[in-house]
Every structure is written in C-alpha cells, then in structure tokens.
Design a protein around this motif. Structure first.
Motif, mmCIF file in Angstrom:
data_model
loop_
_atom_site.group_PDB
_atom_site.id
_atom_site.type_symbol
_atom_site.label_atom_id
_atom_site.label_comp_id
_atom_site.label_asym_id
_atom_site.label_seq_id
_atom_site.Cartn_x
_atom_site.Cartn_y
_atom_site.Cartn_z
ATOM 1 N N ASP A 158 0.838 -1.207 0.000
ATOM 2 C CA ASP A 158 0.000 0.000 0.000
ATOM 3 C C ASP A 158 0.871 1.254 0.000
ATOM 4 O O ASP A 158 0.608 2.219 -0.735
ATOM 5 C CB ASP A 158 -0.929 0.004 1.212
ATOM 6 N N GLU A 159 1.916 1.242 0.843
ATOM 7 C CA GLU A 159 2.789 2.414 0.937
ATOM 8 C C GLU A 159 3.584 2.609 -0.358
ATOM 9 O O GLU A 159 3.824 3.735 -0.795
ATOM 10 C CB GLU A 159 3.744 2.261 2.129
ATOM 11 N N LYS B 85 1.424 4.293 -2.939
ATOM 12 C CA LYS B 85 1.261 5.730 -2.683
ATOM 13 C C LYS B 85 2.460 6.517 -3.232
ATOM 14 O O LYS B 85 2.294 7.540 -3.899
ATOM 15 C CB LYS B 85 1.144 5.990 -1.181
#
Length: 682
Positions: free
Chosen positions: A625-626, A629
């Motif tokens: 997820d990071e 981003k």
C-alpha cells in the motif's frame, strides 16, 4: 652453440654482400671476378622470383622491401664496375660480351631494340602496375586497421577466440600494415633502377664510342659497333635480373595476404571449369576450318576438349571424396570420448537469436550488436566493479525469426521479440497526441510500447515519444538481465582475480584479510550480497578495510555485509538520494521491527525468521500500500529501517517485491534530508 654460429655466419654473409656492393663502386675489379658476380646476381634474382612464386603468404616475405634495396644497390654496383672495364680496357668479361653477341644477335640495332623492349616492359608495364597496386594496398590496409581491431575485440569478448589468438591477430595486422607501407615505398627502388639502367647504357654508348675514336683511333662506325655491342651486353646483363626482381615485386603485391598454394590455385582457377574448356575447344575447332593452320587448331581443340573431360571427371571424384571425408570426420568426431566432456561446458551468459536478427550481429552487414556487447561489459565493470563473463552470441534456427532468448548458465531466464526494420516507441507519460503502430511491451521493464516504421520515427520523436532501435532494445534487455544475475555470476575465480588486482597496489590489506581472517568463499559471499542489491564493489579497498576491522569478531557473512554497507554509505547515499533535495521514503513501525528481531533464530548455518505467516502477509500488504502511494507520486520507493533489522526485512520482502530498495539509517550520509511519507505496519 651451433645456432649462434649459424646466426653469425648469416650476419657475416649479409655484411659481405653489402660491403662488396660498396667496394665495387670504388675499387676496379678484374673481368673474371665480374663474371662471377654477374652470375651470382642472376642466381639471386631467380631465387627471389621462385620464393615469391611459391610462398604461401605475403608476410612470409616480410623483409622483401629491404631485399629490394639490397639487390638494387648490388646490381647498380656491378653496372658501375662493368662500365669501368668497358671504358678502360674494352674487355668487361665473358658474360657481358656473350650477352652482347649471342643474346643481342651480335648486332647493335637488334641488341638495342631488345634492350629497349625489356626497359619498356619493366618500366611501363610491371613497375607502373606494381607501384599502383602497392600504393592502393597500403592505403586500404591502413584504412581497414580500426575495423579489424574492433572485429578482434568483438571475437575476444564473445569468446570466439582467446587472448593468445587475439594477440596473434593484432600482431599480424601490425605486420601487414608495416609490410604494405614499406612495399609502397620500395617499389620506387625498382622504378628508379630501370631509369638508372637506361641512363647508364646511353652514357656507356656515348663514352665508349668517344674513347674508341680518341684513344684507339677507330673510325666512328667501328667504334660504335664495338663499344655498342659491349654496352648492350652490359645493359642486358643488369636488366634481366632487374626484370626478374620487378616481376617478383609485382607477383608479391598482387598475390593478396591469404595463405594459399599459388601455383595450384592459379591453375585451378584458370582450368577448373570444364564448360569453359569445352567452349574454347569448340571455338578452336571452328577456327580450324578457316584459312588458318587446320592441323594446329584442331590439335588445340582436341587438347582442350580432353582437358575439359578430365577436369569434369576429377571434380566429380573430388566431390565424392569430400563427402566421404566429411562423413568420416563426423563419425570420428562422434566417436571421440573428449567430445562428451566438451558438452559439459556451460556458458555463463548466452544470447540466442533467430535468423531474422542475424544482420544485427553480422559486422559485414553493418550490424553493431557485437560492439554493444563489448560496451555492456565495460558499462557493468564501471558501474558495479566486476568483470562480466564472456557473453556468447549464437543463432538458433529453432527460434522464431525475430525472437531472441537469454540464458544464464545454460538455463533460459527471459526472451523477447523484435521487428526488424522497425523502431519501438514508448510514451514517457506526457505525450498529448498518440501515434499509430503495432502494440507491444518493452522487454526489459514490461512497459507498454508500439512498433513504428522508419518514416514515423521523426514524428514520434517530435511528439515526445522515446524511440529506440532493435539493437538498443536487445542490448538494454541483456544489460538488465546481467545486472539482476550478476551476483550468481561472480565466481571464486573472479574474486581471486579481483584480489590479485588489489594486491598489486595494496598487498598489506590483502595479506591481513585472506586467508588469515576470512576465506576466499567468505569474501565471495559478501561481494555477492552487495551485488545482489545493486551495490558497486569497485571500491574493493574500502570493502576489505571494513572486513578486516570486523572479521575478528564475526565470520557471519550477512552481518559482515551490513558492516560493509555502512562503510560504503557515501556511495549508497549518492546512488539513492539526491543532494540538496528532500527524499521521500517509507519507514517501518518500531513495533514491527521489534517483532522481527524477536522472531530471529540463530543457528550454526546462520540466522532465519520464524515470524508467523499471517503476520508476514499483513506486513507485506501494508508495504505494498505504501509503495503504491509513493509510486503514484512519481517517486522510487525506498524503505528505511534500523541497522539491525535491515537485512532481515530485505530477506522477508524480496520474494514478494522484487528490487525493493531497503537501506538502514547508518547507510545514509549526514547531509541527506529525508521525509517519511508512510509507515509499514502489520
């Protein structure tokens, strides 16, 4: 001792040959000695001619330019000596007189015409042609040198030849350029010799006639007849050896540089086609029924017809013999036990391609793929500090015409396909107007792309597309594959070579570290760990300094790798972080780090994680997820952890996220500014 004596004898012989030439200019010699020297000069000319005729390669006569100078000066010295005898006593010896009376027909006009014909043949035909051929050969040999050197380097880098063969070929290129350059100048000796012979003959004729009339009281007609015959004999005696040397020069410069049986090849090329002999036989038979000599021309027609039949029969037998010999050779090769051993050899890196890509690798067709392979090895050496093994290039008819595959240690790791005569255009993300083409994917990074034609290239570049040609696509793909597998390609022998290289300039650190503190295999493992994460090992001295400092406390190569990384923090920071700019990174939750450290189990074989699979899955999910981003922000994901956790976190994630950059705080230079934009939780 015998060899030394032999060398001394040859040195003395050459020295005497040259000293005799100088002496003949100064000291008058008796006519019997002149006869001996003239006969010797003719024999030397014949030896030179026969050597040139049957020598297999021009470089086997590499001293021919020097030989030309020697024979020319010796021949001119004999001319001067015979001139002295003609003018002083009128008796230059038996050889000169015989050449004037017998060869010249004992007639001034006949002898003069023969002499002039020899001069014209030598000066206008042989010398002029030899001079031009030598000049062109020298120019083309020098122009071809860079290409030949590049071809040798390409063969060496692809493993087609070894270092010794490469050195032999380079030396041969140097010898060829020196030889043809010298021959270009040496042909001027022969040309000058012919001119000098003509001038000396005219001077002898005039001077001898004048002396005969003044000193001997001879009438003009008798004086010119007597001295003219001797002068023509002297001219023929010197001009015939000169003609033989000129002929030798012409044969040598037109022979080419390839090894060959000259006489056999010449006869085969001239009489090797039966149909040519049949046509000539038919033509001669037709001419026999004209007013020409019927018997003579029919005889030649029959001779050529029989020769054609004999040649066709011989060629048929040769073809059968070649087929049988090839089959026997193939059978012998199969039966040889050592061939089984040769099959065990595995090439570290192989690039195989279909027949449609062959033009890209063929230098004769303008392909530069071999040169690009050389540049790849140079690029990797500068970038990562290690020598890439020989890259083997070979065609494979089992592949599609435009397909290529890359193998590492005999196992295929990737493949690609190109369109010959097309270009690959990639949208870097800011192209407003799209161009039409054949959709595809860039093989190195699997980015969407399109194939376009040559006519679309300029427009695609003006619209902002990144356009690359097929050789660049293959070279880039090969480079990325080598980068990703360079760690496993680093062998102990490669490490030993690096160590030997370092030892030349820094023997103390090498002697302290190997083998007292670490074995070669331990050093290899550390270097492989660094290369596997794209860290250059070019600064081998700094790496060895760090290893020597910490190898006294631990022999764990993974831990030693972490110490080395910290010692290389300036290089790591320069690779991943831009100066004077805040770098956005991903950090790891301290609780996750604590859990990772608590799950480490130490064994004699090393440390490993015992973290719960569900927990690992949660950590990886948070990390992905990071990463998404930060990629959406157009940045390269970089994870920063504490030093003690870095290698375990990298080990845990490498099976899920390839090429993830993980650095510790101790590997970041103090002047680097970081900004955390996300945290990995679990």
């Amino acid at each position: 001792m015998d060899f030394a004596a032999s060398v001394k004898k040859t040195d003395v012989g050459i020295a005497l040959y040259l000293l005799a030439a100088v002496a003949f200019f100064i000291i008058p010699i008796p006519n019997f000695l002149l006869d001996i020297m003239i006969a010797f000069n003719i024999s030397i000319a014949l030896i030179v001619l026969m050597n040139v005729l049957f020598v297999q390669e021009v470089l086997d006569m590499s001293f021919f330019p020097t030989l030309l100078l020697f024979t020319t000066i010796f021949r001119i010295s004999l001319n001067v000596s015979s001139t002295k005898l003609i003018l002083s006593s009128g008796d230059p010896g038996n050889v000169v007189r015989t050449f004037g009376t017998f060869v010249g027909g004992n007639n001034l006009i006949i002898g003069g015409i023969i002499f002039l014909i020899l001069i014209i043949i030598q000066f206008m035909v042989i010398n002029k042609g030899s001079e031009r051929v030598a000049e062109v050969s020298a120019r083309f040999t020098l122009d071809a040198m860079p290409g030949k050197q590049m071809a040798i380097d390409a063969d060496l880098n692809t493993g087609a030849i070894d270092d010794q063969e490469a050195k032999r070929r380079r030396d041969k290129i140097q010898e060829e350029s020196a030889f043809f350059g010298a021959m270009d100048g040496a042909t001027k000796y022969v040309k000058g010799d012919a001119t000098a012979g003509l001038i000396i003959t005219v001077v002898n004729m005039a001077g001898g006639t004048a002396l005969g009339m003044i000193n001997q009281g001879l009438p003009f007609a008798e004086a010119i007849q007597q001295f003219g015959i001797l002068t023509i004999g002297d001219g023929l005696v010197s001009q015939i050896p000169s003609l033989l040397i000129s002929l030798s020069t012409g044969i040598l410069v037109t022979k080419g540089s390839k090894a060959a049986d000259f006489s056999g090849t010449l006869v085969k090329q001239l009489f090797g086609l039966p149909k040519v002999l049949y046509i000539v036989a038919g033509s001669m038979a037709v001419l026999a029924f004209t007013p020409l000599n019927t018997v003579l021309f029919l005889g030649f027609a029959a001779a050529f017809g029989v020769s054609g039949y004999s040649m066709s029969k011989t060629l048929g037998e040769e073809e059968i013999e070649q087929e049988v010999a090839a089959e026997e050779t193939e059978a012998e090769e199969i039966r040889k036990p050592e061939n089984v051993v040769s099959l065990l050899q595995v090439d570290p890196i192989e690039l195989e391609f279909g027949y449609g890509i062959i033009p890209l690798a063929d230098v004769n067709q303008g392909g530069d793929l071999l040169d690009r392979v050389v540049m790849i090895r140079r690029q990797i050496a500068l970038e990562l500090g290690t020598v890439v093994p020989i890259i083997r290039l070979r065609d494979n008819i089992q592949l599609n015409p435009n397909q290529y595959i890359i193998k590492i240690k005999g196992i295929q790791v990737t493949e690609g396909e190109i369109l010959f005569d097309h270009y690959m255009a990639m949208n870097p993300g800011y192209v407003e107007e799209e161009i039409t083409g054949i959709p595809t994917f860039e093989p190195s990074f699997h980015l969407p792309a399109i194939w376009i034609t040559e006519s679309q290239r300029e427009r695609a570049e003006s619209l902002g597309y990144t356009v690359v040609d097929p050789p660049s696509i293959i070279a880039t793909h090969l480079t990325e594959i080598i980068r990703s597998h360079i760690a496993e390609l680093l062998t102990r022998q490669d490490v030993q070579n690096l160590v030997d290289n370092l030892k030349e300039s820094n023997p103390v650190i090498v002697d302290e570290l190997i083998p007292k503190l670490l074995g070669l295999g331990d050093v290899q493992k550390v270097l492989q760990n660094l290369l596997s994460e794209g860290i250059s090992i070019r600064d081998l001295l700094s790496i060895f300094e760090v290893l020597a400092d910490h190898a006294t406390t631990t022999h764990d190569t993974d831990v030693l790798t972490e110490y080395v990384r910290q010692g290389l923090k300036r290089a790591i920071s320069g690779r991943y972080f831009a100066p004077n700019e805040v770098t956005q990174v991903i950090t790891v939750d301290p609780k996750v780090e604590q859990d990772i450290m608590a799950s480490i189990k130490q064994t004699e074989q090393g440390a490993y994680l015992t973290l719960d699979p569900e927990r690992i899955k949660a950590i990886i999910g948070s990390l992905e997820d990071e990463i998404k981003k930060i990629e959406d922000m157009g940045r390269t994901p970089i994870v920063v952890t504490s030093p003690i956790v870095r290698m375990y976190f990298k080990s845990m994630t490498q099976d899920y996220i390839k090429d993830l950059i993980v650095v510790s705080y101790n590997e970041i230079d103090s002047n680097v500014e970081l900004s955390s934009v996300g945290m990995v939780t679990g």
